[in-house]
Design a protein around this motif. Structure first.
Motif, short mmCIF file in Angstrom:
data_model
loop_
_atom_site.label_atom_id
_atom_site.label_comp_id
_atom_site.label_asym_id
_atom_site.label_seq_id
_atom_site.Cartn_x
_atom_site.Cartn_y
_atom_site.Cartn_z
N LEU A 1 5.92 4.43 27.87
CA LEU A 1 7.31 4.06 28.19
C LEU A 1 7.45 3.68 29.66
N GLU B 1 9.01 0.06 29.68
CA GLU B 1 10.47 -0.02 29.84
C GLU B 1 10.93 -1.04 30.88
N ARG C 1 12.84 3.89 20.83
CA ARG C 1 12.58 4.68 22.04
C ARG C 1 12.52 6.17 21.70
N ARG D 1 9.32 6.89 19.90
CA ARG D 1 8.19 6.86 20.85
C ARG D 1 8.16 8.13 21.70
#
Ligand SMILES: [Zn+2]
Length: 469
Positions: free
Chosen positions: A323, A327, A337, A340
């Protein structure tokens, strides 16, 4: 021609002759004398030197460097430095051996693709980044790798093992260019092309083009003879190590043939193995190191310990690392998200458990960044050194983390006689940090002084030193 002019002319010819003789005999003699003069000496002084072997700290410390090697290490009063030595005073800084990244990919800088694209490609994260790396211009690729190599060095990584994904000759050529002083970078141990069975990477290519594309990056193994031949092809390219990817298609006899052929040429074999079956193949074929090893069982760790096989930990995506990289680049839908983040937490718990089991097993271990990603806001060196803290977070003592990127990595590479510790006779690879890396391991992400082969690459403490005594 008047007599006077002829006299001047003769005198001129004589001078020319003398100059030619001087050029022929005197200059080579002077050059030979210069070659025999002692190599340049540097005295590096610092508040502390951490010895990763013992954890002992020498404070204060002075290190005499001659040419590309360490000549003496001791307290400043013990060192007998020659007159005219260049002194670099790092104040209260802590010195360590140059850092070693045991597993990296200088020829990949993959930009994370959006979630929808990942979902719709069978190869997940590797398409299209992996494919682009292969089919774009090799010249463009090698110049990018030169930049990433320089960035690694500036962060204190003085040696790397580049394990595949570098085209046919990218990493061997970059290694030679760095060694020749053409471009700055770490010492590279290059694997050349990665040995794989058909089916691991970049599947679903156009069948008419697939072989041509794959041959740019990989040597395909099918059978024992082909396995030996692949090793020889890499040897012809003058590689330093053989990299193999193990999966369910790779047999023990094939991998054992690779290991035997590589060992005949004194090359070590690093095997990518993530699942339990692949790890067993690598153990049974007596590989030198197992890369990643995420699903290793206790019984396998015991076998690795008994056989002296290195466990090269790659905690690249530990604790939601994906991430952090993704991101800033892609839009991740909230539901994705959340999923994850949940799977990152599960993986973190598994990795904490793995690291503890590796330490308990007594198996040799090292670590590598496995960095192949474009990491927004970080240089390649910063992105790579940012993975070390993950081992600390997984419960590894700080001294063991430092060992993993110095003395242990040096042994895994077969270079323990040259790098990994600071002592007389070793190559002069040094880094310094401002704080104490044992109490704060992230100090390794803020290296402020770098020396490689006796040459200063970086010195943020420069206002304190550099004087000649
Ligand atoms: Zn890798």
């Amino acid at each position: 021609m008047p007599a006077m002019t002829r006299q001047v002319s003769n005198w001129f010819l004589f001078l020319c002759l003398m100059a030619t003789l001087a050029a022929l005999f005197l200059l080579p003699a002077l050059a030979a004398q210069a070659a025999q003069s002692p190599p340049s000496a540097t005295l590096v002084k610092a508040g502390r030197l951490l010895d990763p072997r013992t954890g002992n700290v020498l404070a204060p410390v002075a290190i005499l460097v001659e040419g590309n090697k360490i000549k003496q290490v001791g307290s400043p009063s013990q060192i007998s430095a020659p007159g005219g030595v260049k002194v670099i005073d790092l104040g209260s800084a802590t010195l360590l051996p140059g850092l070693i990244d045991g597993h990296t990919h200088l020829f990949l800088d993959i930009i994370v693709s959006n979630e929808t694209e990942q979902d719709r490609h069978a190869n997940g994260l590797f398409a299209p980044g992996m494919l682009l790396a292969i089919v774009e211009s090799p010249s463009k690729r090698v110049l990018m790798a030169a930049q990433l190599a320089r960035e690694d060095l500036e962060s204190g990584i003085t040696t790397v093992r580049n394990l595949g994904h570098s085209g046919i000759d990218g990493d061997t050529e970059l290694r030679d260019a760095i060694n020749a002083g053409r471009v700055p970078g770490p010492r590279i141990l290059a694997s050349g092309r990665k040995l794989i069975t058909r089916g691991i990477y970049v599947q679903n290519l156009n069948p008419a083009l697939a072989d041509a594309i794959l041959q740019q990056e990989f040597l395909l193994i099918a059978g024992v003879d082909r396995a030996r031949e692949a090793v020889r092809q890499n040897e012809f390219q003058n590689v330093d190590v053989i990299k193999v990817s193990a999966d369910e298609n790779l047999t023990v006899p094939e991998l054992a043939a690779v290991v035997e052929e590589a060992h005949r040429q004194h090359l070590k074999v690093a095997v990518h193995a993530v699942d339990t079956a692949s790890i067993q193949t690598a153990i049974d074929a007596s590989a030198d190191s197992i890369e990643h090893g995420n699903e290793a069982t206790d019984a396998q760790l015991k076998q690795m310990h008994e056989k002296g096989i290195f466990f090269d930990l790659t905690p690249t995506f530990y604790g939601g690392g994906y991430l952090k990289i993704a991101e800033p680049i892609i839009v991740i839908p909230p539901a994705t998200r959340a999923e994850r983040a949940r799977s990152a937490e599960r993986r973190k718990q598994n990795y904490d458990d793995l690291v503890q089991r590796v330490l308990k097993s007594g198996a040799k271990f090292s670590t590598g960044s496995d960095m192949c990603w474009f990491y927004p806001g970080k240089t390649r060196g910063q992105a790579s050194t940012a993975t070390f803290v993950h081992l600390r977070e997984a419960g590894m003592p700080a001294l063991d983390v430092i060992r993993a990127v110095t003395i242990n990595a040096a042994e895994m590479l077969g270079w323990a006689d040259r790098i990994g510790v600071v002592e007389a006779g070793k190559l002069a690879d040094l880094v310094a940090v401002a704080g104490d890396p044992i109490s704060e391991i992230t100090e390794l992400e803020r290296v402020r002084f770098v020396m490689k082969d006796g040459k200063v690459i970086r010195n943020d403490f420069a206002s304190n030193g550099g004087a000649t005594r």
